[in-house]
Design a protein around this motif. Structure first.
Motif, PDB file in Angstrom:
ATOM      1  N   CYS A  20       0.826  -1.217   0.000  1.00 29.02           N
ATOM      2  CA  CYS A  20       0.000   0.000   0.000  1.00 29.02           C
ATOM      3  C   CYS A  20       0.858   1.264   0.000  1.00 29.02           C
ATOM      4  O   CYS A  20       0.323   2.366  -0.044  1.00 29.02           O
ATOM      5  N   CYS A  21       2.168   1.116   0.043  1.00 32.82           N
ATOM      6  CA  CYS A  21       3.038   2.297   0.092  1.00 32.82           C
ATOM      7  C   CYS A  21       3.859   2.458  -1.182  1.00 32.82           C
ATOM      8  O   CYS A  21       4.732   3.324  -1.260  1.00 32.82           O
ATOM      9  N   ARG A  24       2.413   5.051  -5.462  1.00 35.83           N
ATOM     10  CA  ARG A  24       1.534   6.044  -4.850  1.00 35.83           C
ATOM     11  C   ARG A  24       1.608   7.364  -5.623  1.00 35.83           C
ATOM     12  O   ARG A  24       1.566   7.377  -6.814  1.00 35.83           O
ATOM     13  N   ILE A  27      -1.518  10.120  -2.329  1.00 35.16           N
ATOM     14  CA  ILE A  27      -1.927  10.224  -0.922  1.00 35.16           C
ATOM     15  C   ILE A  27      -2.148  11.705  -0.589  1.00 35.16           C
ATOM     16  O   ILE A  27      -1.211  12.472  -0.379  1.00 35.16           O
ATOM     17  N   LEU A  65       1.599  13.383  -0.890  1.00 37.79           N
ATOM     18  CA  LEU A  65       2.943  13.011  -0.446  1.00 37.79           C
ATOM     19  C   LEU A  65       3.791  12.661  -1.668  1.00 37.79           C
ATOM     20  O   LEU A  65       3.310  11.987  -2.590  1.00 37.79           O
ATOM     21  N   CYS A  74       6.125   5.689  -1.393  1.00 32.41           N
ATOM     22  CA  CYS A  74       5.788   6.879  -0.605  1.00 32.41           C
ATOM     23  C   CYS A  74       7.040   7.344   0.136  1.00 32.41           C
ATOM     24  O   CYS A  74       7.773   6.530   0.723  1.00 32.41           O
ATOM     25  N   LEU A  76       7.414   8.604   2.838  1.00 34.19           N
ATOM     26  CA  LEU A  76       7.406   8.364   4.280  1.00 34.19           C
ATOM     27  C   LEU A  76       7.423   6.879   4.641  1.00 34.19           C
ATOM     28  O   LEU A  76       7.193   6.509   5.790  1.00 34.19           O
ATOM     29  N   TYR A  77       7.731   6.047   3.655  1.00 29.04           N
ATOM     30  CA  TYR A  77       7.864   4.618   3.947  1.00 29.04           C
ATOM     31  C   TYR A  77       9.295   4.331   4.388  1.00 29.04           C
ATOM     32  O   TYR A  77      10.253   4.757   3.743  1.00 29.04           O
ATOM     33  N   CYS A  84       5.576   2.310   8.037  1.00 33.14           N
ATOM     34  CA  CYS A  84       5.297   3.729   7.788  1.00 33.14           C
ATOM     35  C   CYS A  84       5.981   4.571   8.856  1.00 33.14           C
ATOM     36  O   CYS A  84       5.856   4.280  10.050  1.00 33.14           O
ATOM     37  N   ILE A  86       5.219   7.432   9.765  1.00 38.21           N
ATOM     38  CA  ILE A  86       4.286   8.318  10.479  1.00 38.21           C
ATOM     39  C   ILE A  86       3.001   7.565  10.841  1.00 38.21           C
ATOM     40  O   ILE A  86       1.912   8.141  10.815  1.00 38.21           O
ATOM     41  N   LYS A  90      -0.850   8.916  10.243  1.00 38.02           N
ATOM     42  CA  LYS A  90      -0.935   8.773   8.787  1.00 38.02           C
ATOM     43  C   LYS A  90      -2.267   9.304   8.254  1.00 38.02           C
ATOM     44  O   LYS A  90      -3.274   9.308   8.977  1.00 38.02           O
ATOM     45  N   PRO A  91      -2.262   9.738   6.986  1.00 36.38           N
ATOM     46  CA  PRO A  91      -3.470  10.317   6.410  1.00 36.38           C
ATOM     47  C   PRO A  91      -4.632   9.321   6.308  1.00 36.38           C
ATOM     48  O   PRO A  91      -4.416   8.108   6.306  1.00 36.38           O
ATOM     49  N   CYS A  94      -4.645   6.259   4.059  1.00 42.51           N
ATOM     50  CA  CYS A  94      -3.815   5.138   4.526  1.00 42.51           C
ATOM     51  C   CYS A  94      -4.476   4.422   5.694  1.00 42.51           C
ATOM     52  O   CYS A  94      -4.337   3.214   5.840  1.00 42.51           O
TER      53      CYS A  94
HETATM   54  S1  SF4 Z   1       1.881   7.685   4.672  1.00 38.22           S
HETATM   55 FE1  SF4 Z   1       2.670   5.770   5.498  1.00 38.22          FE
HETATM   56  S2  SF4 Z   1       1.028   4.267   5.148  1.00 38.22           S
HETATM   57 FE2  SF4 Z   1       0.624   6.016   3.838  1.00 38.22          FE
HETATM   58  S3  SF4 Z   1       1.541   5.506   1.864  1.00 38.22           S
HETATM   59 FE3  SF4 Z   1       3.054   6.691   3.051  1.00 38.22          FE
HETATM   60  S4  SF4 Z   1       4.311   5.195   4.111  1.00 38.22           S
HETATM   61 FE4  SF4 Z   1       2.447   4.142   3.406  1.00 38.22          FE
END
Ligand code: SF4
Ligand code: SF4
Length: 202
Positions: A20-21, A24, A27, A65, A74, A76-77, A84, A86, A90-91, A94
């Motif tokens: 899921c990351c 992307r 997001i 993001l 992403c 932030l992965y 993740c 965060i 997380k948003p 997510c």
């Molecule tokens: S914010 Fe976190 S959960 Fe969402 S896509 Fe990025 S890394 Fe994955």
């Protein structure tokens, strides 16, 4: 496509893969996400916006993001620890995954099927969305307010200059004191300011 409500039961779970990351770039962040993530990462809003976000080309006041690499991972992965960075803030997109809102206002969802496994146990959709800290219930209203605001102003954005657009962007995303707890009311105040300014661009 089966429509799920908050009381529906669905096989949901997480086996900590990174599916899921990746791929992307979609997001979306509300100003509240921006404040909370900046605070969580202990950086200023300006720094967060610059380093981690980009504007959606076709929607001048929406931000997403950033992604990195060929897999569009992403930003932030955390590749090393496979999680993740965060997670706690997380948003909403997510938080919901793999559920996708069919109609957020009415709490209708569908399962994207992107991580559907027989081994997952059936749980109530409401429980999946809220996790341990009621994250969905606490944030859905403010999320809807932001979505409604963007929809309302979209037609007017074609009539404004880039300078005005930049001014609105700054008001909507940067005009916050993240040390204070009243982030929602700060966002509502900023929306009001922009709406009033936009009255001149009917
Ligand atoms: S914010 Fe976190 S959960 Fe969402 S896509 Fe990025 S890394 Fe994955
Ligand atoms: S939510 Fe699904 S895709 Fe994302 S890490 Fe968990 S199992 Fe993988």
């Amino acid at each position: 496509m089966d429509i799920l409500t908050l009381n529906s039961k669905e096989k949901l779970g997480c086996k900590m893969c990174d599916r899921c990351c990746i791929y992307r770039g979609d997001i979306r962040l509300t100003p509240i996400n921006v404040c909370k993530i900046s605070k969580y990462l202990r950086i200023s809003i300006k720094e967060f916006l610059k380093k981690y976000t980009e504007r959606l080309e076709n929607n001048k006041l929406e931000i997403v993001l950033k992604t990195v690499g060929n897999l569009k991972q992403c930003i932030l992965y955390d590749e090393k620890n496979k999680k993740c960075k965060i997670h706690k803030v997380k948003p909403m997109q997510c938080v919901m995954f793999p559920l996708v809102p069919e109609n957020l206002k009415r709490d209708y969802f569908y399962n994207s099927g992107e991580c559907k496994l027989e081994e997952f146990k059936e749980i109530k959709v409401k429980k999946w969305l809220n996790g341990n800290n009621n994250i969905y219930s606490k944030n859905k209203k403010i999320c809807m307010e932001w979505i409604d605001f963007l929809e309302e102003i979209q037609p007017k954005l074609n009539n404004i200059s880039n300078e005005e657009l930049e001014e609105f962007y700054k008001i909507l995303f940067e005009n916050y004191d993240i040390k204070k707890l009243n982030l929602k009311s700060q966002m509502r105040k900023n929306i009001k300011i922009v709406k009033e300014k936009l009255l001149n661009f009917v």
